[in-house]
Design a protein around this motif. Sequence first.
Motif, PDB file in Angstrom:
ATOM      1  N   LEU A 253       0.832  -1.205   0.000  1.00  0.00           N
ATOM      2  CA  LEU A 253       0.000   0.000   0.000  1.00  0.00           C
ATOM      3  C   LEU A 253       0.868   1.257   0.000  1.00  0.00           C
ATOM      4  O   LEU A 253       0.629   2.208  -0.755  1.00  0.00           O
ATOM      5  CB  LEU A 253      -0.919  -0.007   1.222  1.00  0.00           C
ATOM      6  CG  LEU A 253      -1.789   1.233   1.441  1.00  0.00           C
ATOM      7  CD1 LEU A 253      -3.165   0.848   1.961  1.00  0.00           C
ATOM      8  CD2 LEU A 253      -1.134   2.199   2.441  1.00  0.00           C
ATOM      9  N   LEU A 254       1.878   1.280   0.868  1.00  0.00           N
ATOM     10  CA  LEU A 254       2.722   2.466   0.981  1.00  0.00           C
ATOM     11  C   LEU A 254       3.514   2.725  -0.295  1.00  0.00           C
ATOM     12  O   LEU A 254       3.646   3.876  -0.740  1.00  0.00           O
ATOM     13  CB  LEU A 254       3.680   2.299   2.167  1.00  0.00           C
ATOM     14  CG  LEU A 254       3.042   2.288   3.559  1.00  0.00           C
ATOM     15  CD1 LEU A 254       4.059   1.879   4.612  1.00  0.00           C
ATOM     16  CD2 LEU A 254       2.448   3.650   3.894  1.00  0.00           C
ATOM     17  N   THR A 312      -8.663   4.016   4.431  1.00  0.00           N
ATOM     18  CA  THR A 312      -9.250   4.134   3.095  1.00  0.00           C
ATOM     19  C   THR A 312      -9.179   5.562   2.559  1.00  0.00           C
ATOM     20  O   THR A 312      -9.341   5.777   1.350  1.00  0.00           O
ATOM     21  CB  THR A 312     -10.717   3.665   3.086  1.00  0.00           C
ATOM     22  OG1 THR A 312     -11.510   4.565   3.894  1.00  0.00           O
ATOM     23  CG2 THR A 312     -10.856   2.256   3.622  1.00  0.00           C
ATOM     24  N   GLN A 313      -8.964   6.530   3.443  1.00  0.00           N
ATOM     25  CA  GLN A 313      -8.930   7.927   3.020  1.00  0.00           C
ATOM     26  C   GLN A 313      -7.513   8.446   2.771  1.00  0.00           C
ATOM     27  O   GLN A 313      -7.326   9.627   2.479  1.00  0.00           O
ATOM     28  CB  GLN A 313      -9.604   8.796   4.099  1.00  0.00           C
ATOM     29  CG  GLN A 313     -11.038   8.395   4.404  1.00  0.00           C
ATOM     30  CD  GLN A 313     -11.910   8.365   3.169  1.00  0.00           C
ATOM     31  OE1 GLN A 313     -12.000   9.362   2.441  1.00  0.00           O
ATOM     32  NE2 GLN A 313     -12.567   7.237   2.915  1.00  0.00           N
ATOM     33  N   LEU A 314      -6.517   7.594   2.906  1.00  0.00           N
ATOM     34  CA  LEU A 314      -5.142   8.024   2.700  1.00  0.00           C
ATOM     35  C   LEU A 314      -4.836   8.156   1.208  1.00  0.00           C
ATOM     36  O   LEU A 314      -5.365   7.415   0.380  1.00  0.00           O
ATOM     37  CB  LEU A 314      -4.180   7.025   3.334  1.00  0.00           C
ATOM     38  CG  LEU A 314      -4.298   6.822   4.851  1.00  0.00           C
ATOM     39  CD1 LEU A 314      -3.281   5.795   5.342  1.00  0.00           C
ATOM     40  CD2 LEU A 314      -4.124   8.149   5.600  1.00  0.00           C
ATOM     41  N   SER A 315      -3.957   9.095   0.879  1.00  0.00           N
ATOM     42  CA  SER A 315      -3.538   9.325  -0.507  1.00  0.00           C
ATOM     43  C   SER A 315      -2.168   9.994  -0.483  1.00  0.00           C
ATOM     44  O   SER A 315      -1.714  10.459   0.574  1.00  0.00           O
ATOM     45  CB  SER A 315      -4.554  10.210  -1.235  1.00  0.00           C
ATOM     46  OG  SER A 315      -4.464  11.547  -0.758  1.00  0.00           O
ATOM     47  N   PRO A 316      -1.499  10.095  -1.642  1.00  0.00           N
ATOM     48  CA  PRO A 316      -0.193  10.776  -1.671  1.00  0.00           C
ATOM     49  C   PRO A 316      -0.268  12.234  -1.255  1.00  0.00           C
ATOM     50  O   PRO A 316       0.756  12.834  -0.896  1.00  0.00           O
ATOM     51  CB  PRO A 316       0.237  10.634  -3.129  1.00  0.00           C
ATOM     52  CG  PRO A 316      -0.478   9.419  -3.620  1.00  0.00           C
ATOM     53  CD  PRO A 316      -1.798   9.445  -2.926  1.00  0.00           C
ATOM     54  N   TRP A 322       0.275  12.279   9.177  1.00  0.00           N
ATOM     55  CA  TRP A 322      -1.059  11.713   9.341  1.00  0.00           C
ATOM     56  C   TRP A 322      -1.071  10.235   8.939  1.00  0.00           C
ATOM     57  O   TRP A 322      -1.694   9.412   9.614  1.00  0.00           O
ATOM     58  CB  TRP A 322      -2.071  12.485   8.504  1.00  0.00           C
ATOM     59  CG  TRP A 322      -3.464  11.922   8.581  1.00  0.00           C
ATOM     60  CD1 TRP A 322      -4.134  11.246   7.611  1.00  0.00           C
ATOM     61  CD2 TRP A 322      -4.337  11.971   9.715  1.00  0.00           C
ATOM     62  NE1 TRP A 322      -5.380  10.867   8.049  1.00  0.00           N
ATOM     63  CE2 TRP A 322      -5.536  11.301   9.351  1.00  0.00           C
ATOM     64  CE3 TRP A 322      -4.238  12.506  10.993  1.00  0.00           C
ATOM     65  CZ2 TRP A 322      -6.614  11.158  10.210  1.00  0.00           C
ATOM     66  CZ3 TRP A 322      -5.318  12.367  11.864  1.00  0.00           C
ATOM     67  CH2 TRP A 322      -6.479  11.709  11.466  1.00  0.00           C
ATOM     68  N   ILE A 323      -0.384   9.895   7.865  1.00  0.00           N
ATOM     69  CA  ILE A 323      -0.296   8.495   7.439  1.00  0.00           C
ATOM     70  C   ILE A 323       0.326   7.655   8.545  1.00  0.00           C
ATOM     71  O   ILE A 323      -0.185   6.587   8.904  1.00  0.00           O
ATOM     72  CB  ILE A 323       0.521   8.370   6.137  1.00  0.00           C
ATOM     73  CG1 ILE A 323      -0.231   9.020   4.970  1.00  0.00           C
ATOM     74  CG2 ILE A 323       0.812   6.904   5.823  1.00  0.00           C
ATOM     75  CD1 ILE A 323       0.591   9.119   3.692  1.00  0.00           C
TER      76      ILE A 323
END
Length: 418
Positions: A253-254, A312-316, A322-323
Amino acid sequence: METSEPSEPEPNPHPPGHPSERPALVVGAATSVQTLVTMCALVPSAIAPTLAADLGVGAGAIGYQIAVVYGGAMATSMVGGSVVRRFGACRVSQAALALCGAGTGLAIVPWLPALALASVLIGFGYGLTNPASSHLLERFAASRNRNLIYSIKQTGVPLGGIAAGLMAPTVTVGYGWPWAFAACSALSLVALAALQFVRRRWDGDRDRTTVLTRSPWTDLRLVWSDPALRRLSIAAFFFSAVQLCLMSFLVALLVEDLDFGLVQAGALLGAVQASGAVGRVFWGWLADRVDNGPAVLLGMSGVSALAALATTQLSPDVSVAWIVGVVVVFGFTAIGWNGVYLAEVARVSPRDRIGSATGGSLVFTFAGVLAGPSAFAVASGASGNFTGAFALLAIVAIAGGLTFGSARRKKGAGGGLA
């Protein structure tokens, strides 16, 4: 919810087999074995993008590799109690290390079928560890702080993940991924040799008359016939699915969804595992403090579900801080449940069947590991990314918590599940 009346603590039904034995030594040895076998199992996850590329498969295929490992673990856990009684818990721990050492040694071969067979061998070793360690802990180290003791021992799982997350990517970048497997194999064999110094006295209670040809379903029947063990085992199915999906797919994922480098992602996996190790000790302490392991497991499932939804709300575009915060909180709960669970299994089991009850219950745990990463691999393929697939883990975490929704305490010492 009914609570138990105060009562005098019961004497340890498994007094030390050697008058000078130090419980800390037993706990330390059991934790070390758990750390090593977990590291062997998780090295492929820690280097999934590089390993998958060299073997000609997608990174999501790591979910199937994990399923093979825990399929092997399920097979040996079904007979783990009998094997422990026949050969001794220390000897069985040595056998687990030998299998993991052989498996990681075979994984050096850059061929997909070799990795598949290696995963089976590692799984066979992994499935023997908990029946053996539960037997040793109850015999030498059981006390009123049972949840804490089992949770300390179970920190071996996140510690193994930390070792895999820190060592494997670094070695892979510097020397190539076969050397990461070689390091695991060597460490397993060193630990096997070290246990030989205590094997004779730790295995003093083995019973050479124990029959190994009995039905492998005997331990499962023991678990299913007892309401408390059955409920614990069903909950473990869900909890283990969440835990292994987080541990198996976090690096992918990362790297693939959030633009992390492989070493950076491995370091964050290590941080998540460290959070899980702290969580195991904290949740074990809390369960002893409130004298209600099932209630603690219920609370943990709720926090895990919220963390999965946040993932599910994580993004680049989201800040790295926060990640890190989201996945560390996720690890604190999703990786922190095992010690409380195993302590509950040991507490409600028949005193002379703890190894068998642990092995039978772990079949459900490993079934969750089989189902979880495989389902997650399918979900990530359907959604086109790993981030969205974490919504599945929120549902699974809630299902695990609902298993304890109607739990109530028995009257009497210990306050077990009714």
